[in-house]
Structures are given as C-alpha cells and as structure tokens.
Scaffold this active site. Sequence first.
Site, short mmCIF file in Angstrom:
data_model
loop_
_atom_site.label_atom_id
_atom_site.label_comp_id
_atom_site.label_asym_id
_atom_site.label_seq_id
_atom_site.Cartn_x
_atom_site.Cartn_y
_atom_site.Cartn_z
N HIS A 167 0.83 -1.20 0.00
CA HIS A 167 0.00 0.00 0.00
C HIS A 167 0.87 1.26 0.00
O HIS A 167 1.58 1.54 0.95
CB HIS A 167 -0.90 -0.02 1.24
CG HIS A 167 -1.79 1.17 1.38
ND1 HIS A 167 -1.83 1.94 2.52
CD2 HIS A 167 -2.68 1.71 0.52
CE1 HIS A 167 -2.70 2.90 2.38
NE2 HIS A 167 -3.23 2.79 1.17
N GLU B 52 1.02 -0.68 -4.96
CA GLU B 52 -0.08 0.25 -5.20
C GLU B 52 0.44 1.67 -5.09
O GLU B 52 1.15 2.01 -4.14
CB GLU B 52 -1.19 -0.01 -4.18
CG GLU B 52 -2.44 0.83 -4.39
CD GLU B 52 -2.50 2.06 -3.47
OE1 GLU B 52 -3.51 2.79 -3.55
OE2 GLU B 52 -1.55 2.30 -2.69
N ASP C 33 -0.74 6.02 -6.23
CA ASP C 33 -1.86 6.91 -6.53
C ASP C 33 -1.43 7.94 -7.55
O ASP C 33 -0.31 8.47 -7.47
CB ASP C 33 -2.33 7.61 -5.25
CG ASP C 33 -2.69 6.62 -4.16
OD1 ASP C 33 -3.76 6.02 -4.23
OD2 ASP C 33 -1.88 6.45 -3.23
N HIS D 192 -1.34 10.78 -3.36
CA HIS D 192 -2.62 10.22 -2.94
C HIS D 192 -3.70 11.28 -2.87
O HIS D 192 -4.80 11.09 -3.40
CB HIS D 192 -2.48 9.54 -1.57
CG HIS D 192 -3.78 8.99 -1.06
ND1 HIS D 192 -4.67 9.73 -0.32
CD2 HIS D 192 -4.33 7.76 -1.19
CE1 HIS D 192 -5.73 8.99 -0.03
NE2 HIS D 192 -5.55 7.79 -0.54
#
Length: 466
Positions: free
Chosen positions: A55, A82, A84, A97
């Site tokens: 994450h 992951e 963003d 993010h």
Amino acid sequence: MPLRKIIVPLTAAAAVLAVTATAAVLKAPATSPPASPQRLLAQHGPGAAIMIAAHRGYWRGAPENSLGAITQAVTHGAQIVEIDVQRTSDGELVLMHDDTVNRTTNGTGRVADQTLAQIKALRLRAGLGGGQAPVTDVTVPTLREAMQAVQRTGTIINLDKAWGYRDQIYDLLVELGQLDQGLFKGSAPVAEVTAFLDRDPRILYSHVVDDGNAGDIGAFPGRKPQAYELIFDRLTDPQIQPAAVVKARTTSRVWINTMWYGLAAGYTDEASLRDPALGWGSVVGRHGADMIQTDNEDLLGEWLKARARGQQWPVVPEGTVRVQAEDYSTAGKGVGYYDTDDTNSGGAARKYEGVDVGDNAGAIVVGWIRPGEWIRYDVTVPRTGDYRITARVSSPYKPAGRFTLDFGAQGVTAPVDVLTTTSHDAFTDQVVAEKRLSRGTLSFVLRIDPAAYQNFNIDYFELRRP
C-alpha cells in the site's frame, strides 16, 4: 491474548522515517523467481499463490508514493505496488494520494493547479506525511519515473485514483513497453470498463466491488478482470458471501485490503500481528483471498512462509519477555497505576479501570497519555543478564512525548523522547535502554514526564537478550 509479531528495531534515521530515498532502478535478481508477477496474476482459484500488494509502497522506509517506497516494497517481498496518480495543470502524471500536496510535501495547494516544475520543486515528508513529519530531500515522482524504476523487475504497479487518466496512462505504458506492468483499477460501470478493455487484450484490470456494485461480479460479457477487489465492512455484505467469492474466483483473483477498519470487516494488519486468525488467516482461509494489500508486506510474507511450512506464527524468540501495554498491574488505582482521571477513554481492554486502552486498527494500545501519569508492570525475567529494552510506539507529533522506566533498586532509565512515526497507526520499535536484570519476578514503572508534551501510543515493551 496471542503473542504479537516482533518488529525488528530500526535505526534512528529509519525510525523517524526520514530516509532519503534513492531513485535508482532496481536490478533484476541473479536468479529468476519461480514465477513472474504477470504469471502469478494470471492464476486464480484454489491453489493460486497468494500475491502481496504494498500500500503506497514501503512507506516505513521512504515517503509514501516515492520511488524509494516503490523499490523498497519490491525488496520487502511485494509483487504488486499500489500507487496513486494525479495530474498537474500542464498534463503530467505524478504520484500523489491526495488532490493537494499539503499532507505529504512541504508545499500547499491542489496538484491540478500546479505545473510539473512546481511539483518537482517540492520535497516529500517522511513516511505517511503530516504537518510534523520531517521534510526529506526526496521529490515527487512522475508516473513515467515510477514505471521505469521497476522496468527490470517485472513488478506490477497498481494504478489507484487513475481511472480518469486511463487513456493517457495506456499510451505511456505502451510507449515504455510496460503494459504488462500496469494494473488499472476502478469501479466504473461494466459497459465502460468493457469498452476500455476491448481496446487492447493486454490491458490488466482489477474491478473494485463494494455494496453498491456487488452485482458486477461475473457480469463482464467479454474479457474478465484479472481481479475483483472486494471492499466490505460487514460479513453480511453481498460481495463477500461465499457464492459471490466462488463466482469471482472462477475467472479472477480475489483481492482483499487489510490496512485499516472498514476495508474488510475488522480484518487488519495489526490484528494479524496479534493472531493471523484475526486478519490474514481469515481473509485467506475463510474468504478466499489470493491477493492481500497491506502496510506490512514483509511480515505478511513471513506469515505466508510459516503457513506453507505448517508453523506457528508469530513466535517470540526464546528468552524474550514481551509485556503488552494493556497488561499492567492488577493492584489497582494508586498502587498499580496513576491516571489523571478514572475513565478508560478507549475501552478496548480493562474498560472499568482508569488506564486508557484503545484499539488502533487492531493494535491494542495504551493511549491518551498525560503528563505525570504512571503505570506499573510485573514481569518474570528468565535469567540474569544484559537485556535490550524496547517499546513499540506510534505518534504523528514532534515532540511526541517523554518517559522513563523505573526498575526500582535496579535503577531508572535515561529519559526517552518518543519517536515521530508520522501516524498513530504507524508503529515502530524504539530502543529504551540496555540494562542488566536479575532473574526472577520484578516490577518496573512507566513514568510519564510531568513537564513534557505527551501524545503517543504504546503497544508493548520487550526485554530481549542482545
């Protein structure tokens, strides 16, 4: 309560998460892994190997969404990272993010209102960011830079918040020859997703499913998603019912997130560190997950290896004494502890006593700590010798707090300034002291400095032979 996993003590620099990440491209390992991330992703159903998704990268060692966080996540065992994606005012894709730079950089304002040059002039804050997190010398990466950083590893980049930029990202991935390393994701209507997938059979896609679109599982008329990402806050939600999971596993992988409450009905990373049955063990064994997104990719990897060997996990090393912060003396108010009020503000354990015990995404901690408070702990030391004493702590603040440990006749430790970990949910092991202790039962008192600002959590203490 089952024992929690030991976190290896970090260096001082790593503990404050002020690591200066490098932008170096990871080199391919000398020996190829048994299966590439792409081959693993193509597998599904019973027997499929469980894939680890990191994450926002390994933010414990570098700022979230930085190149260092991406490359470190790979070395810590993630097959998927992951990230963003946001777009600047001049149309460049960058990793961020939030839609503003306020939390994670030393700047302010919306990403969409700033040029790439303005974004590149900023510096990322350590870890998960926040106003009191240290500013590093690390810059905000572009998506191009992020993809190039994993070009030789085969690592899959999960593209969160990116569906609105899918056409631009597709063109970039084709240009770089990395279409097989970009995993698109979204929850758009099936027809919209199908139209995009029909553009190129090589596109990788994960469909996000919650209560509102649970009927999407199995509804794709042509190509199927590589994964269904199931979001559920209750075990009664339709998307996590056995029949829905079986339908998903027939064509795709099942992705479940364990970072915090609300993503998987209470199954969290921190709960998993106490007992895997409270988190990872259940999402795999009961709910069919074969992809797990986590903030603890290295520890998830350790559990998966222990599980494959049929071994118990976690295990505290022989000779180590772990003292959960909530397991304080039962001698009562004024003898076993002193708290500034008689209310247990967290109520997560021993709710009818005065010490404040909270639940931080599955970690049971002593919190709401105030100046002048103290708590006694009674422990049994297995043998006389030198011990390293650590405390697992968390705080987004700087200063975060100060305390000593009073061992009575065996002395008092020097004052300990609690490390800034950038979040109440981001724990680290902090060395308190090296101390010689005598075999047998002893008590020590956690004494909170009455003159210092206090705002931190304690998960547990450890007495460990060096």
